[in-house]
Write a protein that holds these residues in place. Structure first.
Motif, PDB file in Angstrom:
ATOM      1  N   LEU A  18       0.821  -1.215   0.000  1.00 58.39           N
ATOM      2  CA  LEU A  18       0.000   0.000   0.000  1.00 58.39           C
ATOM      3  C   LEU A  18       0.852   1.261   0.000  1.00 58.39           C
ATOM      4  O   LEU A  18       0.503   2.260  -0.641  1.00 58.39           O
ATOM      5  CB  LEU A  18      -0.944  -0.001   1.201  1.00 58.39           C
ATOM      6  CG  LEU A  18      -2.120  -0.953   1.102  1.00 58.39           C
ATOM      7  CD1 LEU A  18      -2.916  -0.954   2.403  1.00 58.39           C
ATOM      8  CD2 LEU A  18      -3.008  -0.589  -0.070  1.00 58.39           C
ATOM      9  N   TRP A  19       1.964   1.229   0.708  1.00 59.25           N
ATOM     10  CA  TRP A  19       2.874   2.382   0.740  1.00 59.25           C
ATOM     11  C   TRP A  19       3.390   2.692  -0.668  1.00 59.25           C
ATOM     12  O   TRP A  19       3.400   3.837  -1.100  1.00 59.25           O
ATOM     13  CB  TRP A  19       4.032   2.113   1.687  1.00 59.25           C
ATOM     14  CG  TRP A  19       5.023   3.234   1.726  1.00 59.25           C
ATOM     15  CD1 TRP A  19       6.124   3.372   0.955  1.00 59.25           C
ATOM     16  CD2 TRP A  19       4.966   4.392   2.550  1.00 59.25           C
ATOM     17  NE1 TRP A  19       6.775   4.546   1.268  1.00 59.25           N
ATOM     18  CE2 TRP A  19       6.084   5.184   2.231  1.00 59.25           C
ATOM     19  CE3 TRP A  19       4.090   4.833   3.523  1.00 59.25           C
ATOM     20  CZ2 TRP A  19       6.331   6.390   2.860  1.00 59.25           C
ATOM     21  CZ3 TRP A  19       4.353   6.028   4.154  1.00 59.25           C
ATOM     22  CH2 TRP A  19       5.447   6.793   3.822  1.00 59.25           C
ATOM     23  N   ASN A  20       3.826   1.659  -1.378  1.00 62.45           N
ATOM     24  CA  ASN A  20       4.341   1.862  -2.728  1.00 62.45           C
ATOM     25  C   ASN A  20       3.236   2.283  -3.696  1.00 62.45           C
ATOM     26  O   ASN A  20       3.486   3.051  -4.623  1.00 62.45           O
ATOM     27  CB  ASN A  20       5.053   0.609  -3.233  1.00 62.45           C
ATOM     28  CG  ASN A  20       6.442   0.511  -2.674  1.00 62.45           C
ATOM     29  OD1 ASN A  20       7.268   1.368  -2.905  1.00 62.45           O
ATOM     30  ND2 ASN A  20       6.697  -0.537  -1.914  1.00 62.45           N
ATOM     31  N   LEU A  21       2.026   1.799  -3.492  1.00 59.77           N
ATOM     32  CA  LEU A  21       0.909   2.230  -4.318  1.00 59.77           C
ATOM     33  C   LEU A  21       0.622   3.712  -4.095  1.00 59.77           C
ATOM     34  O   LEU A  21       0.432   4.473  -5.047  1.00 59.77           O
ATOM     35  CB  LEU A  21      -0.335   1.389  -4.005  1.00 59.77           C
ATOM     36  CG  LEU A  21      -1.575   1.659  -4.838  1.00 59.77           C
ATOM     37  CD1 LEU A  21      -1.297   1.357  -6.305  1.00 59.77           C
ATOM     38  CD2 LEU A  21      -2.735   0.829  -4.331  1.00 59.77           C
ATOM     39  N   GLY A  22       0.634   4.138  -2.833  1.00 59.93           N
ATOM     40  CA  GLY A  22       0.447   5.557  -2.520  1.00 59.93           C
ATOM     41  C   GLY A  22       1.580   6.413  -3.045  1.00 59.93           C
ATOM     42  O   GLY A  22       1.361   7.520  -3.544  1.00 59.93           O
TER      43      GLY A  22
END
Length: 74
Positions: A18-22
């Motif tokens: 999720l961090w990399n998606l954000g």
């Protein structure tokens, strides 16, 4: 391996995904296509997703976790 450690490992993978998606969304909005940071962030996300899937498959194969739920006989 402890059950809470297994859960923590999977949750940590999901948080990183999720961090990399954000980060990819942020870079896409800020950089306006001038750098490759968006591509790099999304590539890391795909790599982490594949690694998580392979880790779960390995854990099921090795017997560290047991699948349950829909379609399983009680």
């Amino acid at each position: 391996m402890n059950d809470s450690l297994k859960t923590l490992l999977i949750v940590a993978f999901l948080i990183l995904i999720l961090w990399n998606l954000g980060a990819g969304l942020y870079y896409m909005l800020v950089d306006k296509g001038q750098t490759k940071r968006t591509v790099n962030a999304l590539t890391k996300r795909i790599g982490l997703s594949v690694a998580l899937i392979l880790l779960v498959i390995l854990a099921i194969y090795m017997g560290w976790i047991t699948p349950h739920g829909v379609g399983r006989a009680p």
